[in-house]
Write an enzyme that holds these catalytic residues in place. Structure first.
Site, PDB file in Angstrom:
ATOM      1  N   HIS A  58      45.212  31.236  13.090  1.00 33.92           N
ATOM      2  CA  HIS A  58      46.588  31.453  13.985  1.00 33.92           C
ATOM      3  C   HIS A  58      46.925  33.065  13.573  1.00 33.92           C
ATOM      4  O   HIS A  58      47.950  33.503  13.817  1.00 33.92           O
ATOM      5  CB  HIS A  58      47.324  30.434  13.478  1.00 33.92           C
ATOM      6  CG  HIS A  58      48.001  30.469  11.975  1.00 33.92           C
ATOM      7  ND1 HIS A  58      47.081  29.882  11.204  1.00 33.92           N
ATOM      8  CD2 HIS A  58      48.818  31.071  11.327  1.00 33.92           C
ATOM      9  CE1 HIS A  58      47.354  30.153   9.876  1.00 33.92           C
ATOM     10  NE2 HIS A  58      48.701  30.800   9.764  1.00 33.92           N
ATOM     11  N   HIS A  73      50.365  37.681  14.285  1.00 41.78           N
ATOM     12  CA  HIS A  73      50.357  36.293  14.187  1.00 41.78           C
ATOM     13  C   HIS A  73      50.450  35.537  15.515  1.00 41.78           C
ATOM     14  O   HIS A  73      51.419  36.045  16.322  1.00 41.78           O
ATOM     15  CB  HIS A  73      51.842  35.970  13.376  1.00 41.78           C
ATOM     16  CG  HIS A  73      51.540  34.768  12.784  1.00 41.78           C
ATOM     17  ND1 HIS A  73      52.101  33.775  13.389  1.00 41.78           N
ATOM     18  CD2 HIS A  73      51.663  34.526  11.441  1.00 41.78           C
ATOM     19  CE1 HIS A  73      51.756  32.491  12.457  1.00 41.78           C
ATOM     20  NE2 HIS A  73      51.767  33.146  11.266  1.00 41.78           N
TER      21      HIS A  73
END
Length: 151
Positions: A58, A73
């Protein structure tokens, strides 16, 4: 020396203050820009050339030879997905080119789990005034400059 930081995904550039997480919206980890990705499965690409310093499904950090580290992110709270729906294309320690595919993912899938798909792109360990030419609105394509770090 300045470093141009490209968008890791195609989408809508926006300010970090729009990110629904105070760690990013209050620039606690550093200044930058957020991108709301387009729908459908997408490839997140390296925002700069350098070495993959941190790699999770992620999120990832690419560090340039000049010492600038950029955090990407993919969504907010997506760590809770434990990698589900994310496909890694590199390994930690790999040297990558700007625009090289790092992670494939589906923002709509992230949203179906109740998480935001917005992507903060942050310059780590730099002062806000170190950023220039900051793009905080409008459509961007992957690789298009979001901001410049340095003089």
């Amino acid at each position: 020396m300045s470093v141009e930081v490209g968008s890791p995904v195609e989408g809508l550039a926006t300010t970090l203050t729009e990110v629904p997480d105070p760690v990013f919206s209050q620039a606690m980890v550093g200044p930058g820009v957020a991108v709301k990705p387009r729908a459908g499965r997408v490839d997140a690409v390296a925002p700069v050339a350098g070495t993959v310093a941190t790699l999770h499904p992620h999120a990832f950090v690419v560090a340039t030879g000049g010492g600038v580290a950029i955090l990407v992110h993919l969504g907010i709270d997506t760590v809770k997905l434990k990698g589900e729906g994310f496909t890694l294309h590199v390994e930690k320690g790999d040297v990558v080119a700007a625009g090289q595919k790092i992670v494939s993912w589906d923002p709509a899938e992230v949203e179906s789990h109740g998480y935001s798909s917005v992507c903060p792109v942050v310059a780590l360990d730099v002062a806000p005034e170190a950023l220039a030419d900051v793009r905080e609105d409008g459509q961007v394509v992957a690789g298009e400059t979001l901001f410049t770090v340095g003089s």
